[in-house]
Scaffold this motif. Structure first.
Motif, PDB file in Angstrom:
ATOM      1  N   THR A 132       0.813  -1.221   0.000  1.00 38.68           N
ATOM      2  CA  THR A 132       0.000   0.000   0.000  1.00 38.68           C
ATOM      3  C   THR A 132       0.846   1.271   0.000  1.00 38.68           C
ATOM      4  O   THR A 132       0.337   2.344  -0.297  1.00 38.68           O
ATOM      5  N   THR A 133       2.130   1.144   0.340  1.00 38.70           N
ATOM      6  CA  THR A 133       3.050   2.289   0.248  1.00 38.70           C
ATOM      7  C   THR A 133       4.367   1.799  -0.336  1.00 38.70           C
ATOM      8  O   THR A 133       4.854   0.737   0.044  1.00 38.70           O
ATOM      9  N   ALA A 134       4.923   2.579  -1.271  1.00 35.59           N
ATOM     10  CA  ALA A 134       6.223   2.228  -1.838  1.00 35.59           C
ATOM     11  C   ALA A 134       7.055   3.487  -2.041  1.00 35.59           C
ATOM     12  O   ALA A 134       6.519   4.571  -2.280  1.00 35.59           O
ATOM     13  N   LEU A 135       8.369   3.313  -1.917  1.00 29.42           N
ATOM     14  CA  LEU A 135       9.345   4.364  -2.225  1.00 29.42           C
ATOM     15  C   LEU A 135       9.910   4.007  -3.595  1.00 29.42           C
ATOM     16  O   LEU A 135      10.601   3.001  -3.750  1.00 29.42           O
ATOM     17  N   VAL A 136       9.567   4.823  -4.593  1.00 29.20           N
ATOM     18  CA  VAL A 136       9.674   4.421  -5.999  1.00 29.20           C
ATOM     19  C   VAL A 136      10.681   5.280  -6.771  1.00 29.20           C
ATOM     20  O   VAL A 136      10.622   6.508  -6.737  1.00 29.20           O
ATOM     21  N   PHE A 137      11.577   4.612  -7.495  1.00 25.89           N
ATOM     22  CA  PHE A 137      12.440   5.281  -8.466  1.00 25.89           C
ATOM     23  C   PHE A 137      11.667   5.433  -9.773  1.00 25.89           C
ATOM     24  O   PHE A 137      11.130   4.440 -10.293  1.00 25.89           O
ATOM     25  N   GLY A 138      11.626   6.660 -10.308  1.00 15.02           N
ATOM     26  CA  GLY A 138      11.155   6.841 -11.668  1.00 15.02           C
ATOM     27  C   GLY A 138      12.314   6.625 -12.620  1.00 15.02           C
ATOM     28  O   GLY A 138      13.334   6.034 -12.260  1.00 15.02           O
ATOM     29  N   SER A 139      12.169   7.089 -13.846  1.00 16.54           N
ATOM     30  CA  SER A 139      13.304   7.139 -14.773  1.00 16.54           C
ATOM     31  C   SER A 139      13.837   8.569 -14.744  1.00 16.54           C
ATOM     32  O   SER A 139      13.415   9.389 -13.935  1.00 16.54           O
ATOM     33  N   PHE A 149       2.329   9.373 -10.143  1.00 12.75           N
ATOM     34  CA  PHE A 149       1.565  10.117  -9.144  1.00 12.75           C
ATOM     35  C   PHE A 149       0.108  10.334  -9.576  1.00 12.75           C
ATOM     36  O   PHE A 149      -0.800  10.327  -8.747  1.00 12.75           O
ATOM     37  N   GLU A 150      -0.115  10.533 -10.873  1.00 11.71           N
ATOM     38  CA  GLU A 150      -1.497  10.686 -11.351  1.00 11.71           C
ATOM     39  C   GLU A 150      -2.307   9.427 -11.045  1.00 11.71           C
ATOM     40  O   GLU A 150      -3.438   9.495 -10.557  1.00 11.71           O
ATOM     41  N   ALA A 151      -1.711   8.263 -11.297  1.00 15.27           N
ATOM     42  CA  ALA A 151      -2.407   6.994 -11.036  1.00 15.27           C
ATOM     43  C   ALA A 151      -2.586   6.763  -9.535  1.00 15.27           C
ATOM     44  O   ALA A 151      -3.642   6.301  -9.091  1.00 15.27           O
ATOM     45  N   ALA A 152      -1.578   7.106  -8.733  1.00 11.69           N
ATOM     46  CA  ALA A 152      -1.653   6.914  -7.278  1.00 11.69           C
ATOM     47  C   ALA A 152      -2.668   7.863  -6.647  1.00 11.69           C
ATOM     48  O   ALA A 152      -3.395   7.493  -5.719  1.00 11.69           O
ATOM     49  N   GLU A 153      -2.736   9.083  -7.177  1.00  8.25           N
ATOM     50  CA  GLU A 153      -3.651  10.090  -6.635  1.00  8.25           C
ATOM     51  C   GLU A 153      -5.112   9.658  -6.824  1.00  8.25           C
ATOM     52  O   GLU A 153      -5.947   9.867  -5.940  1.00  8.25           O
ATOM     53  N   GLN A 154      -5.419   9.052  -7.954  1.00  6.04           N
ATOM     54  CA  GLN A 154      -6.797   8.611  -8.229  1.00  6.04           C
ATOM     55  C   GLN A 154      -7.291   7.626  -7.178  1.00  6.04           C
ATOM     56  O   GLN A 154      -8.475   7.571  -6.874  1.00  6.04           O
ATOM     57  N   LEU A 155      -6.385   6.843  -6.615  1.00  5.95           N
ATOM     58  CA  LEU A 155      -6.749   5.827  -5.620  1.00  5.95           C
ATOM     59  C   LEU A 155      -6.461   6.298  -4.188  1.00  5.95           C
ATOM     60  O   LEU A 155      -6.646   5.532  -3.240  1.00  5.95           O
ATOM     61  N   LEU A 157      -3.585   6.810  -2.685  1.00  3.51           N
ATOM     62  CA  LEU A 157      -2.546   5.974  -2.087  1.00  3.51           C
ATOM     63  C   LEU A 157      -1.481   6.835  -1.432  1.00  3.51           C
ATOM     64  O   LEU A 157      -1.235   7.960  -1.853  1.00  3.51           O
ATOM     65  N   ARG A 158      -0.837   6.295  -0.388  1.00  8.01           N
ATOM     66  CA  ARG A 158       0.319   6.982   0.203  1.00  8.01           C
ATOM     67  C   ARG A 158       1.572   6.451  -0.498  1.00  8.01           C
ATOM     68  O   ARG A 158       1.999   5.326  -0.269  1.00  8.01           O
ATOM     69  N   MET A 159       2.110   7.257  -1.398  1.00  9.01           N
ATOM     70  CA  MET A 159       3.253   6.846  -2.216  1.00  9.01           C
ATOM     71  C   MET A 159       4.324   7.930  -2.231  1.00  9.01           C
ATOM     72  O   MET A 159       4.024   9.122  -2.078  1.00  9.01           O
ATOM     73  N   ILE A 160       5.559   7.490  -2.430  1.00 10.74           N
ATOM     74  CA  ILE A 160       6.714   8.396  -2.494  1.00 10.74           C
ATOM     75  C   ILE A 160       7.488   8.053  -3.761  1.00 10.74           C
ATOM     76  O   ILE A 160       7.737   6.875  -4.033  1.00 10.74           O
TER      77      ILE A 160
END
Length: 434
Positions: A132-139, A149-155, A157-160
């Motif tokens: 439910t939470t992940a610390l994520v590397f983009g490219s 973030f757009e996809a996480a915001e819709q749900l 979610l607590r994401m970094i």
């Protein structure tokens, strides 16, 4: 806004402390017939069903699960969004693997449609596996972070997450500059950091792919926004450690490079740390920095064994990371299966309650979010899972032989995977149903 209140009845288990600090028995709470009450996205009560039921209004909706366990949502402290499409790539150690597989795969994120598609697949995989939470590397492309973030915001979610900063020792098609990485990161911070349940992480890939100028600007960003995260890699592979010495001969060692550029701190998470020494562990602990323990990828890339007992000795915060695509599974249950083996190979033990801690409260502490996630305490975000004891025929049969919650938990972590996750809830909303 109308009050939404629901209750969930099942066996309930959560970590409340680090077993290394308080002992196993004092590290968790378990309710064999438990009740979790959720109001407006937060947990409002947890306890024995027999005690709590009489306190609830007669018309409350109660979902009752048989043969299931409710736990906090799992927390992945190190994972790469753009490597989803190359997970399970064959036969290289770290530096060759980056050049052969990773960089070409990450180059596709210049395309907005591709970034959107992968962000959707990636988030579905996380939720399917109970993360439910992940610390994520983009490219290196800002679009990778915007899409995520757009996809996480819709749900909700607590994401970094953060855009990778990388201005040398990588293909020309995948590098930014010190200045552009600063400007693009700043724009992403202004757009996303603190929006809903989203947070931004300054993300220099690792010391070899950033010039001193870029590392200086990464440190500057952290100074400009005090509650930002910082994520990077450290001491994963012996050849990488030697390379850092060649590139930064003026520094005492790998950690000292990051220390010099002011990248250590309470929201700094360093992935791997397989080849850290005692002094480096002490310095990480002193600055409040954390390590993401990534056993699956450390095995897969032949990097080595993380010394968890040494980290515990220094009271260093440690979370768990799948490290997809170096890791071969989005499942933190499967990652804990590998973590157990890492300890066995070093003559150490990993109790199921320490494993639960690493995947939940330990990850939350590494991210300084233990007041919001990682437990099922009243007042925290209602991010939780329902694990199904009958997810597979073998799991069902094996759990019938289990005599206590310790054995049940260990079997879930050795035989369990995405199929074990019946439901995933984020902020009280059902975001995955098997």
């Amino acid at each position: 806004m109308p009050l939404t209140r629901k209750a969930y009845r099942a066996a309930i288990l959560h970590s409340i402390a680090d077993p290394a600090e308080v002992g196993i028995e004092a590290s968790y709470e378990y309710f064999e017939d438990g009740l979790l009450v959720v109001e407006n996205g937060k947990i409002s009560a947890i306890g024995h069903a027999t005690e709590l039921l009489s306190t609830l209004p007669a018309d409350i909706e109660i979902t009752h699960y048989q043969d299931a366990l409710i736990t906090p949502g799992l927390i992945d402290t190190h994972i790469h969004l753009p490597q989803t499409g190359m997970v399970g790539a064959y036969g290289e150690q770290l530096l060759d693997w980056l050049n052969t597989y990773t960089f070409p795969c990450e180059s596709q994120f210049a395309d907005k449609a591709h970034a959107h598609e992968v962000a959707d697949i990636f988030i579905k995989e996380l939720l399917r596996n109970g993360t439910t939470t992940a610390l994520v590397f983009g490219s290196v492309h800002p679009q990778s972070v915007n899409s995520f973030f757009e996809a996480a915001e819709q749900l909700d979610l607590r994401m970094i997450a953060g855009k990778v900063m990388m201005d040398r020792n990588a293909p020309d098609y995948l590098t930014d500059t010190a200045e552009s990485s600063y400007v693009e990161s700043k724009a992403l911070i202004e757009r996303w950091h603190g929006k809903g349940r989203l947070h931004y992480a300054v993300t220099p890939r690792f010391a070899p792919t950033s010039t001193p100028e870029q590392l200086t600007l990464a440190g500057q960003l952290l100074g400009e926004y005090p509650d930002l995260y910082m994520q990077t890699h450290i001491s994963e592979n012996l050849k990488e450690v030697e390379w850092v010495k060649e590139l930064f001969p003026e520094r005492k060692g790998y950690l000292d490079v990051y220390d010099h550029y002011q990248l250590l701190g309470e929201r700094s998470v360093f992935a791997h740390g397989v080849h850290l020494c005692d002094d480096e562990c002490a310095r990480l602990a002193e600055t409040g920095s954390a390590i993401a323990f990534c056993p699956t990828s450390n095995f897969f890339l032949g990097s080595g064994l993380f010394n968890l007992p040494m980290a515990e000795k220094h009271k260093l915060n440690v979370g768990l990371g799948t490290d997809v695509g170096g890791g071969t599974s989005f499942s933190l249950l499967q990652t804990l299966n590998e973590a157990y083996k890492v300890m066995q190979l070093q003559g150490a033990r990993l109790s199921p309650f320490k494993s639960l801690y690493l995947a939940t409260l330990g990850g939350a502490r590494a991210l300084r979010l233990e007041d919001k996630i990682g437990t099922l305490h009243a007042g925290t975000d209602a991010d939780f899972l329902v694990l199904d004891y009958n997810a597979t025929p073998l799991l069902s049969y094996r759990l019938k032989q289990a005599n206590n919650i310790a054995e049940t938990l260990f079997v879930l972590m050795t035989l369990g995977d995405d199929r074990t996750v019946l439901q995933t809830y984020a902020a009280g909303k059902l975001v995955h149903q098997r």
